[in-house]
Design a protein around this motif. Structure first.
Motif, mmCIF file in Angstrom:
data_model
loop_
_atom_site.group_PDB
_atom_site.id
_atom_site.type_symbol
_atom_site.label_atom_id
_atom_site.label_comp_id
_atom_site.label_asym_id
_atom_site.label_seq_id
_atom_site.Cartn_x
_atom_site.Cartn_y
_atom_site.Cartn_z
ATOM 1 N N THR A 122 -8.008 -4.662 0.297
ATOM 2 C CA THR A 122 -8.295 -5.758 0.937
ATOM 3 C C THR A 122 -6.760 -6.370 1.432
ATOM 4 N N ALA A 123 -5.961 -6.650 0.226
ATOM 5 C CA ALA A 123 -4.366 -7.288 0.260
ATOM 6 C C ALA A 123 -3.564 -6.297 1.185
ATOM 7 N N VAL A 124 -3.794 -4.854 0.715
ATOM 8 C CA VAL A 124 -3.011 -4.159 1.697
ATOM 9 C C VAL A 124 -3.492 -4.016 3.203
ATOM 10 N N ASP A 125 -4.694 -4.026 3.455
ATOM 11 C CA ASP A 125 -5.030 -3.988 4.557
ATOM 12 C C ASP A 125 -4.464 -5.281 5.293
ATOM 13 N N HIS A 126 -4.670 -6.469 4.874
ATOM 14 C CA HIS A 126 -4.327 -7.822 5.545
ATOM 15 C C HIS A 126 -2.780 -8.191 5.376
ATOM 16 N N LEU A 127 -2.139 -7.770 4.215
ATOM 17 C CA LEU A 127 -0.648 -8.081 3.932
ATOM 18 C C LEU A 127 0.392 -7.080 4.503
ATOM 19 N N SER A 128 -0.043 -5.808 4.893
ATOM 20 C CA SER A 128 1.012 -4.933 5.647
ATOM 21 C C SER A 128 1.374 -5.687 6.882
ATOM 22 N N VAL A 181 3.526 -3.352 2.251
ATOM 23 C CA VAL A 181 2.744 -3.282 1.033
ATOM 24 C C VAL A 181 2.258 -1.914 1.017
ATOM 25 N N LEU A 182 2.458 -1.154 -0.098
ATOM 26 C CA LEU A 182 1.924 0.129 -0.462
ATOM 27 C C LEU A 182 1.316 0.163 -1.806
ATOM 28 N N TYR A 183 0.430 1.369 -1.941
ATOM 29 C CA TYR A 183 0.015 1.544 -3.085
ATOM 30 C C TYR A 183 0.915 2.311 -4.042
ATOM 31 N N TYR A 184 1.022 1.614 -5.435
ATOM 32 C CA TYR A 184 1.991 2.345 -6.120
ATOM 33 C C TYR A 184 1.565 3.713 -6.720
ATOM 34 N N GLN A 185 2.513 4.663 -6.276
ATOM 35 C CA GLN A 185 2.355 6.067 -6.788
ATOM 36 C C GLN A 185 3.202 6.636 -7.754
ATOM 37 N N VAL A 243 5.410 -3.818 -3.238
ATOM 38 C CA VAL A 243 5.920 -4.682 -2.002
ATOM 39 C C VAL A 243 7.354 -4.588 -1.871
ATOM 40 N N ARG A 244 7.455 -4.364 -0.616
ATOM 41 C CA ARG A 244 8.990 -4.011 -0.202
ATOM 42 C C ARG A 244 9.248 -5.264 0.793
ATOM 43 N N ASN A 245 10.717 -5.141 1.077
ATOM 44 C CA ASN A 245 11.190 -6.247 2.336
ATOM 45 C C ASN A 245 10.899 -7.858 1.917
ATOM 46 N N LEU A 246 10.874 -7.853 0.617
ATOM 47 C CA LEU A 246 10.423 -9.368 0.366
ATOM 48 C C LEU A 246 11.750 -10.248 0.351
ATOM 49 N N PRO A 247 11.956 -11.412 0.783
ATOM 50 C CA PRO A 247 12.876 -12.460 0.683
ATOM 51 C C PRO A 247 13.647 -12.331 -0.770
#
Length: 124
Positions: free
Chosen positions: A72-78, A89-93, A23-27
């Motif tokens: 589901t989290a990626v689909d809803h929280l991006s 919100v990305l999948y860790y690679q 997850v990026r761009n968090l406060p």
């Protein structure tokens, strides 16, 4: 609490999908509790690691117990808005992440060698 289930028979997931999210761009001041509140809506969480040093602030890893919950989290929280910041919100690679760290290590090593041997680089 109910969670949305994606399991429809034998659903095939794309190869990049996994239980670990980056997850990026968090406060910078987000708390673990706030992270669990946001991401916990989509399923059981095994672990959350929030970046704290200069290079990792504003980022976190979220590990779900179940791969379908992670999807589901990626689909809803991006693009989800948290304190006027839109989450990425990305999948860790692993391959991509380790390349970045390897590149930084190489650059640091070159800088140390240049300093040690008094080599300066000329900008064109």
């Amino acid at each position: 609490m109910t969670t949305i289930s994606l399991r429809k028979g034998n659903t095939r997931l794309p190869p990049e999908v996994n239980r670990v999210l980056y997850v990026r761009n968090l406060p910078f001041n987000i708390t673990s509790e706030e992270m669990y509140d946001i991401f916990g809506k989509y399923g059981a969480i095994r672990q959350i690691r929030i970046g704290t040093n200069k290079d990792t602030r504003g980022t976190a890893f979220v590990v779900y117990e179940d791969i379908y919950d992670a999807k589901t989290a990626v689909d809803h929280l991006s693009g989800f808005n948290v304190a006027n910041r839109y989450l990425i919100v990305l999948y860790y690679q692993h391959a991509k992440m380790s390349k970045k760290f390897d590149q930084k290590k190489k650059e640091d090593e070159i800088a140390r060698m240049q300093e040690k041997y008094g080599v300066t680089t000329k900008d064109k």
